[in-house]
Design a protein around this motif. Structure first.
Motif, PDB file in Angstrom:
ATOM      1  N   UNK A 158      -1.925  -0.996  -5.852  1.00  0.00           N
ATOM      2  CA  UNK A 158      -0.159  -0.971  -5.756  1.00  0.00           C
ATOM      3  C   UNK A 158      -0.335   0.374  -5.455  1.00  0.00           C
ATOM      4  N   UNK A 159      -0.996   1.233  -6.346  1.00  0.00           N
ATOM      5  CA  UNK A 159      -0.587   3.146  -5.543  1.00  0.00           C
ATOM      6  C   UNK A 159      -1.614   3.594  -4.188  1.00  0.00           C
ATOM      7  N   UNK A 191       3.018  -0.768  11.570  1.00  0.00           N
ATOM      8  CA  UNK A 191       2.838  -0.803  10.585  1.00  0.00           C
ATOM      9  C   UNK A 191       3.438  -2.171   9.822  1.00  0.00           C
ATOM     10  N   UNK A 211      -2.089  -4.279   8.858  1.00  0.00           N
ATOM     11  CA  UNK A 211      -1.953  -2.389   9.002  1.00  0.00           C
ATOM     12  C   UNK A 211      -3.047  -1.694   8.488  1.00  0.00           C
ATOM     13  N   UNK A 217      -5.430   1.648   9.451  1.00  0.00           N
ATOM     14  CA  UNK A 217      -5.434   2.751   8.963  1.00  0.00           C
ATOM     15  C   UNK A 217      -6.574   2.892   8.746  1.00  0.00           C
ATOM     16  N   UNK A 233      -5.250   6.554  15.061  1.00  0.00           N
ATOM     17  CA  UNK A 233      -5.469   5.228  14.925  1.00  0.00           C
ATOM     18  C   UNK A 233      -4.089   5.586  16.485  1.00  0.00           C
ATOM     19  N   UNK A 272      -1.274   3.116  19.561  1.00  0.00           N
ATOM     20  CA  UNK A 272      -0.775   2.048  19.672  1.00  0.00           C
ATOM     21  C   UNK A 272      -0.511   1.688  20.423  1.00  0.00           C
ATOM     22  N   UNK A 305       8.177   7.333   3.646  1.00  0.00           N
ATOM     23  CA  UNK A 305       7.155   6.433   3.603  1.00  0.00           C
ATOM     24  C   UNK A 305       6.509   5.793   4.320  1.00  0.00           C
ATOM     25  N   UNK A 306       7.252   5.176   5.418  1.00  0.00           N
ATOM     26  CA  UNK A 306       6.950   4.279   6.736  1.00  0.00           C
ATOM     27  C   UNK A 306       6.033   5.781   7.386  1.00  0.00           C
ATOM     28  N   UNK A 325       3.396   5.558   5.815  1.00  0.00           N
ATOM     29  CA  UNK A 325       2.211   4.714   6.632  1.00  0.00           C
ATOM     30  C   UNK A 325       1.750   5.486   8.165  1.00  0.00           C
ATOM     31  N   UNK A 326       2.903   5.032   9.047  1.00  0.00           N
ATOM     32  CA  UNK A 326       2.083   5.780  10.011  1.00  0.00           C
ATOM     33  C   UNK A 326       1.175   6.820  10.869  1.00  0.00           C
ATOM     34  N   UNK A 327       0.903   7.919   9.602  1.00  0.00           N
ATOM     35  CA  UNK A 327       0.278   8.535  10.164  1.00  0.00           C
ATOM     36  C   UNK A 327      -0.979   8.540   9.324  1.00  0.00           C
ATOM     37  N   UNK A 328      -1.040   7.811   8.392  1.00  0.00           N
ATOM     38  CA  UNK A 328      -2.081   7.581   7.680  1.00  0.00           C
ATOM     39  C   UNK A 328      -3.776   8.099   7.340  1.00  0.00           C
ATOM     40  N   UNK A 384      -1.215  10.999   0.457  1.00  0.00           N
ATOM     41  CA  UNK A 384      -0.647   9.715   0.711  1.00  0.00           C
ATOM     42  C   UNK A 384      -0.088   8.647  -0.541  1.00  0.00           C
ATOM     43  N   UNK A 387       3.811   7.523  -1.751  1.00  0.00           N
ATOM     44  CA  UNK A 387       3.065   6.110  -2.127  1.00  0.00           C
ATOM     45  C   UNK A 387       3.812   6.014  -3.189  1.00  0.00           C
ATOM     46  N   UNK A 394       7.349   6.506  -2.922  1.00  0.00           N
ATOM     47  CA  UNK A 394       8.501   5.894  -2.956  1.00  0.00           C
ATOM     48  C   UNK A 394       8.490   4.776  -3.687  1.00  0.00           C
ATOM     49  N   UNK A 395       7.292   4.081  -4.785  1.00  0.00           N
ATOM     50  CA  UNK A 395       7.056   3.717  -5.519  1.00  0.00           C
ATOM     51  C   UNK A 395       8.470   3.805  -6.667  1.00  0.00           C
TER      52      UNK A 395
END
Lengths: 475, 313
Positions: free
Chosen positions: A49-50, A227, A232, A236, A246, A248, B91-92, B95-98, B106, B110, B113-114
């Motif tokens: 999860x983390x 995403x 996804x 990544x 990565x 799109x 956070x979105x 994720x996109x620039x992970x 990261x 995350x 956000x949690x």
């Protein structure tokens, strides 16, 4: 642990003794405090999860991220067992590439009458745009994930050859990382072959398939739908592990016969595109015109040799369920060898005799859509209600060529950890093969999916399946 | 790196900075509401105005009740600047620039956000508010710490920093502008308790009540506070500090790319305009006018950065 009667358990065989590959693990397990293990199991979930190892579920009201449950008991294969699988996979992958080349060129196999022409001509996965086109290095399926099940000590069957964009490899890697973090002592005791080379191998293998005009450090990029795609995280993850961009669709365009990506310093050409976007969405000029996920004009660039697309467009014709039943013929035709891995006996409902048989024996069979995937749209006869069978019978009669049927295999089980201790659950296995012009690399291990519900045979993550770390022993 | 990735990093760090700034604004608002009996609504109104959300707020609510304002700024998903919204977006973007982030950055994002989503899942009771606001600031500090501790000082780092300081410069300028009238020498009644409270609110909104006291040796004045927040080169939230950081980071990009763009010209101009000023000349020009110009220039600079580095097609 009680094994499930009539089913081979990979740890306990038929129930009395622990099988050789699991002996060391059993010794360790016997000394462990079950409460500590259950706690570790919860820790693993928190870790996933983390770190954001999640997948998105389609069809939910809003984008819903879930974890794939992870079970801490490894699935262990002896070196000798792995050797059989590895040779068998390599043979299949080789034959499939030869088949793809043939089917988009002279179609010798059709001329020889080994496969009926209709199976190809009526098939949506066949791309006319690929006719006469040879991808760089002659490789069609750069990455293959073969689904294998086991029914006994020496009985393995291939369920499916995923030759389009197989997913799950990130779980193979992350599951191992998790096990190494949680149970380092296990790995000093048992000699497990590492899987961590996969990203480097993937990069090398893809690089070796670059167009001839690319320099000796070809630029590779991973193309993702974005995403919200269910896989996804994996896209990544792989880009990150390979140290490549990565991208799109809207990052890319065509310039001077090349596919370029929009960077902070201008346009930069790409040599190899590892795309995780389906054929249909790849080029709005040729396929679905409403697609925002692909690049307008990429097929022209591809056909002119300006880029490598992995896997090649049109490879879906080889992992189609209608073709599946012919794979033994395909192996024989192109290699002259007997198949090393079994195919599951398959009834093609398009053939009237087979259809009649299937309708008569629905309660014993698994019926699948020829073009389906992810465990959707299938009927598991022994588990189906009368109503489900009746409605499926109608569908079958209305459109028989959409379906194939197979016997329900007595899938092997591997124990999982439950509150009540070890309990047998059904598993499958998806090892990953990387194909380049000079060699085929198969990472020792793969993704073991496990049906967490008692007696369930459905291992798909979209339907409540989990995963396990898969160990291939050195000796 | 990809233009989209640069844009994602820039926005991710703007959003994280914004979450922290909003938490601070609410903290300052609470404080003033607790220490003053009258005009509480007016204070909350200026908090909403500072967050730049007056119009959006009035679409939904008529009065500036503390609980309504706090919920709007913290949890309302229809407010794109609420803490919940910006943390979701940050956070979105992460994720996109992970692939441009270290594992530490990261995971910190995350985890933010949690944790924050969980804390804001239900309306926040007044007695929990200090803890929740503290949590938001702490989470943001962890992300920043992992950025400093683990990222290469290369392109991604520069875009992250530029986003941070564009947002921060805008935020400090707004805090000053909403309260500019209490800083005007003409309007100020020397030693009035009203001004003291107002000044403290301004300083609290940028977590600088103590550092200002150190800096001014205990001698607070409207002019001193304005100077501190606009021209102090050691104050990490002052306008000149932010402008300098933006300029430096754009400079690193120019060096790496061996190319200067419109954004560099604008940034140089913005920074040198500030460096050439003293606080008297700013008051002579008119504090409000000066701040309005600064906010407009920062906005234009942001636009130029987006274009020059091809954030979008």
């Amino acid at each position: 642990m009680d094994v499930r009667p009539g089913h081979f358990d990979e740890m306990h065989g038929s129930g009395t003794t622990v099988r050789a590959p699991y002996v060391d693990y059993q010794d360790w397990f016997a000394d462990e405090d079950p409460r500590r293990l259950l706690k570790k199991s919860a820790d693993a979930e928190a870790l996933f999860r983390r770190t954001g190892i999640t997948f998105n579920v389609y069809g939910g009201a809003e984008a819903d991220e879930r974890l794939i449950p992870f079970d801490i008991v490894p699935r262990i294969l002896a070196a000798s067992e792995w050797a059989v699988l590895e040779r068998g996979m390599e043979q299949r992958v080789r034959a499939i590439n030869a088949f793809l080349h043939d089917i988009y060129h002279r179609q010798e196999i059709l001329r020889a009458g080994r496969i009926p022409t209709s199976v190809i001509s009526d098939n949506e996965a066949f791309l006319p745009q690929m006719i006469g086109m040879t991808p760089p290095g002659g490789v069609y399926t750069h990455i293959v994930g073969t689904d294998i099940v086991r029914t006994g000590e020496n009985e393995f069957y291939v369920l499916e050859d995923n030759a389009r964009t197989p997913s799950g490899v990130s779980y193979m890697l992350e599951n191992r990382e998790t096990m190494l973090q949680m149970f380092p002592e296990l790995f000093t005791k048992s000699r497990v072959r590492p899987v961590s080379e996969y990203p480097t191998d993937l990069r090398t293998s893809l690089g070796a398939c670059a167009p001839a005009a690319s320099g000796n450090r070809p630029t590779i990029a991973v193309l993702t739908p974005g995403i919200h795609n269910s896989a996804y995280f994996e896209h990544a993850f792989l880009a990150d592990q390979m140290s490549v961009e990565l991208v799109e669709g809207h990052d890319l365009s065509v310039e001077d016969g090349r596919i370029v990506m929009r960077t902070t310093r201008g346009s930069e050409p790409i040599d190899v595109l590892y795309r995780r976007v389906d054929d249909d969405f790849l080029d709005p000029l040729i396929f679905r015109s409403d697609s925002q996920l692909g690049i307008a004009g990429v097929m022209d660039v591809y056909r002119a040799g300006g880029i490598t697309i992995a896997n090649a467009p049109g490879t879906g014709i080889a992992d189609d369920k209608a073709i599946y039943s012919y794979v033994p013929d395909i192996i024989d035709f192109y290699t002259g060898e007997k198949p090393l891995l079994n195919n599951v006996p398959t009834w093609r409902c398009a053939e009237p005799d087979s259809l009649a048989y299937v309708l008569d024996h629905l309660a014993e069979l698994v019926v699948k859509e020829v073009h389906g995937s992810g465990g959707y749209g299938m009927l598991v006869g022994p588990a189906a209600s009368k109503r489900e069978m009746a409605s499926f019978t109608k569908k079958l009669k209305a459109n028989p060529s959409k379906y194939i049927a197979q016997p329900t295999l007595a899938l092997s089980t591997v124990p999982i950890l439950t509150r009540a201790g070890l309990a047998p659950r059904h598993v499958d296995l998806r090892p990953f093969a990387l194909v380049s012009p000079d060699r085929i690399r198969i990472t020792p291990g793969g993704l073991t999916r496990v049906a967490l519900k008692r007696n369930s045979l459905v291992v798909n993550s979209s339907q409540g399946g989990g995963t396990k770390d898969t160990w291939v022993m050195e000796t | 790196m990809l233009g989209r990735t640069a844009g994602g990093l820039y926005w991710m760090f703007r959003q994280l900075e914004r979450s922290e700034n909003t938490a601070r604004l609410i903290e300052a608002g609470m404080r003033i509401a607790l220490t003053r009996s009258s005009d509480v609504e007016k204070e909350w109104e200026s908090v909403v105005a500072t967050a730049g959300q007056r119009a959006a707020y009035l679409e939904r609510h008529e009065r500036y009740e503390p609980t309504t304002v706090i919920d709007f700024l913290l949890r309302d998903r229809s407010n794109p600047s609420s803490v919940r919204s910006v943390i979701d977006q940050a956070r979105a973007n992460a994720r996109e620039v992970r692939t441009a982030l270290t594992r530490e950055v990261w995971e910190a994002t995350n985890n933010t956000w949690l944790t924050v989503s969980d804390a804001l899942a239900r309306p926040v009771l007044q007695r929990e508010l200090p803890t929740v606001l503290g949590l938001i600031r702490q989470e943001s500090a962890i992300v920043r710490g992992s950025l400093h501790g683990t990222m290469l000082r290369n392109e991604p780092y520069s875009f992250a920093r530029i986003g941070t300081f564009v947002e921060r410069a805008d935020n400090t300028a707004r805090i000053l502008d909403v309260k500019y009238y209490v800083l005007l020498p003409s309007a100020s009644l020397v030693g009035s308790s009203l001004d003291n409270v107002q000044w403290e609110t301004i300083l609290r909104s940028v977590s600088a009540q103590r550092s200002y006291r150190w800096r001014s040796a205990g001698d607070a004045s409207a002019r001193g506070i304005a100077e501190f927040l606009i021209l102090d080169r050691q104050m990490p939230r002052s306008l000149i500090f932010c402008a300098k950081k933006i300029d430096n980071n754009l400079g690193h990009l120019a060096e790496t790319h061996n190319a200067r763009h419109d954004a560099h010209k604008q940034s140089d101009a913005l920074h040198s305009r500030l460096a050439a000023r003293d606080i008297d000349s700013i008051f002579d020009e008119g504090l409000h006018q000066f701040l309005q110009n600064f906010i407009a220039s920062t906005y234009e600079l942001g636009q130029a950065i987006e274009t020059d580095y091809q954030f979008t097609a």
